[in-house]
Write a protein that holds these residues in place. Structure first.
Motif, PDB file in Angstrom:
ATOM      1  N   VAL A 205       0.773  -1.291   0.041  1.00 11.78           N
ATOM      2  CA  VAL A 205       0.121  -0.049  -0.108  1.00 11.78           C
ATOM      3  C   VAL A 205       0.921   1.407  -0.051  1.00 11.78           C
ATOM      4  O   VAL A 205       0.723   2.288  -0.546  1.00 11.78           O
TER       5      VAL A 205
ATOM      6  N   ASP B 290      -2.135   0.037  -9.169  1.00  8.62           N
ATOM      7  CA  ASP B 290      -1.835   0.618  -8.157  1.00  8.62           C
ATOM      8  C   ASP B 290      -1.864   1.971  -7.661  1.00  8.62           C
ATOM      9  O   ASP B 290      -2.184   2.494  -6.686  1.00  8.62           O
TER      10      ASP B 290
ATOM     11  N   ARG C 140      -1.874   3.531  -4.378  1.00  8.74           N
ATOM     12  CA  ARG C 140      -0.666   2.625  -3.615  1.00  8.74           C
ATOM     13  C   ARG C 140       0.660   3.164  -4.068  1.00  8.74           C
ATOM     14  O   ARG C 140       0.671   3.320  -5.257  1.00  8.74           O
TER      15      ARG C 140
END
Length: 490
Positions: free
Chosen positions: A104, A142, A147
């Motif tokens: 993350v 992502d 992230r």
């Protein structure tokens, strides 16, 4: 998006005929690092080349990498002459950090999960960890989901802080397989980084995970590879992966998905695959009724393989698999364990706070004294205030006021405090002190006395150890007999 319909049709037929994935035996690596003169130009051993030939694979045919965190496995799949991928190698991952779930943010020690294209420029022959391949994290998915992180690799050295780490021997062989595939014209190698083998039973076992919806999205690509035995084409829209779709226009990773459709052959294959999956999932739920999976920490995984570090360098840090360190538990038992863990964590934090506070009381390795209140009140001598006269008030006026000798009667006549905080009674004997002229002058100007001459010692008899100071005794005395005060010399 261009798709190969023939591959999906052939895969569907293979599924119906009962085709299953290759075995899961871990391969030994035939690499002797002492004989490697060039990491970049290392040639694969004759043993693995013979295996390729037996599987009808060209040395430079495309490959795909697939990682399973929970099982601690990295697989190399390679295309045969029919352009179907078969598993050529399966390695035991030496170390991966964190727990199951996606990466993350920077510093969370999580290894990434998702689908990543690896280009030739992501190969690093000069890595500090023997050899490395950058995963390309963060990808479009992502970034769309907020992230972030840097330098997430597949590398050697068996030490991880967010990477997938292999032994140097394993990494040498993986690097050579990727290099040869690029030489054969492959543009990008697909990396599938998955939490576990996404079978019905494994999905049912992890049904309570907060990452379950994310894993269901990854499973769509997993299923289509299991059907077609070809790396799925994927895109990102609405912050999700979409696999093997015909898309009108260019998808926006964070925006709404454009019109898209699934090829009919793939749709048929998926319907048959999902029907069997749903049946297996229902059986798994019944089997796991009242049970939950305890996901081990990284420290617990390391404890399982602690003995394997014997005789190795400190940097060598294998982590073991979640399957070996985790376990199925009753819900009530897991709740008790988690409550106990929370208590221990709270105690640990309290100890850290106390330790930090203690460190603040030391300086240069020495204790810093902390002032404390005296438990006994200090006795206070009280004397009668001089009456006002024509001389006025103030310091100079006080010089011309006649000083009264300090006696026991004077102190006893002073008002006394009462109650718990009352000072202890003090009795002071009558005494006289000789003060010469220089001393008197020093007193007048509030300077320290160079010397003190006393004809008799000051003796205090009291239950308290505190005695009047010498300055107080001198200041309260009148000049000795036979000598006039210095101001009367005028």
């Amino acid at each position: 998006m261009r798709l190969t319909y023939l591959a999906a049709t052939v895969a569907a037929a293979a599924l119906i005929s009962g085709c299953t994935a290759s075995d899961t035996l871990v391969d030994s690596v035939d690499v002797n690092l002492k004989t490697v003169t060039s990491k970049v130009n290392y040639e694969l051993s004759g043993k693995i080349v013979q295996k390729m030939q037996a599987m009808n694979m060209a040395k430079t045919s495309p490959i795909m990498l697939r990682i399973f965190k929970e099982e601690g496995a990295l697989e190399v799949w390679k295309a045969n002459s029919a352009n179907r991928f078969e598993k050529l190698r399966e390695y035991k991952i030496c170390a991966w950090s964190g727990k199951l779930g996606p990466k993350v943010k920077e510093g969370d020690r999580q290894a990434p999960e998702g689908y990543y294209p690896l280009a030739p420029g992501q190969m690093n022959p000069n890595s500090s960890y023997y050899l490395a391949i950058n995963t390309g994290f963060p990808n479009q998915f992502d970034r769309a989901n907020g992230r972030f992180g840097t330098n997430l690799m597949i590398h050697g050295a068996c030490s991880s802080s967010g990477c997938y780490s292999m032994t140097d021997e394993q990494m040498q062989e993986i690097f050579a397989l990727a290099r040869d595939a690029f030489k054969g014209g492959q543009k990008t190698i697909q990396l599938q980084a998955l939490p576990f083998r996404m079978t019905a039973e494994n999905m049912a076992r992890h049904r309570n995970s907060p990452n379950f919806e994310f894993w269901k999205n990854l499973k769509e690509g997993y299923d289509q590879f299991e059907i077609t035995k070809r790396p799925p084409e994927f895109a990102v829209c609405e912050k999700k992966y979409v696999f093997n779709k015909q898309i009108d226009g260019r998808p926006n990773p964070a925006g709404q998905c454009p019109a898209m459709s699934t090829p009919p052959a793939m749709e048929m294959a998926l319907a048959s695959y999902n029907k069997k999956y749903d049946e297996d999932y229902a059986r798994a739920l019944k089997k796991l009724d009242g049970l939950v999976w305890y996901e081990p920490t990284e420290a617990e995984r390391k404890a399982v393989v602690a003995k394997s570090r014997a005789g190795r360098e400190l940097a060598y840090a294998p982590t073991g698999t979640s399957l070996d360190a985790g376990k199925l538990m009753k819900v009530a038992d897991l709740e008790k364990q988690e409550a106990r863990r929370a208590e221990l964590e709270e105690a640990r934090q309290a100890i850290e706070i106390q330790t930090a506070a203690l460190e603040k009381t030391t300086r240069g390795g020495k204790n810093v004294p902390v002032p404390q209140q005296n438990p006994l009140p200090r006795p206070v001598l009280q004397a009668e205030a001089p009456a006002a006269d024509n001389a006025g008030n103030g310091f100079f006026a006080s010089l011309f006021k006649k000083k009264q000798p300090l006696t026991t009667a004077t102190i006893e006549a002073a008002p006394q405090a009462t109650g718990p905080a009352a000072p202890l009674p003090v009795t002071v004997e009558t005494h006289q002190v000789k003060v010469d002229a220089p001393a008197a002058k020093a007193i007048a100007h509030k300077k320290p006395l160079p010397t003190e001459t006393q004809t008799s010692p000051v003796t205090a008899q009291a239950s308290s150890p505190v005695q009047p100071s010498a300055d107080q005794a001198v200041a309260e005395q009148q000049p000795a007999e036979g000598k006039k005060p210095f101001w009367k010399l005028w």
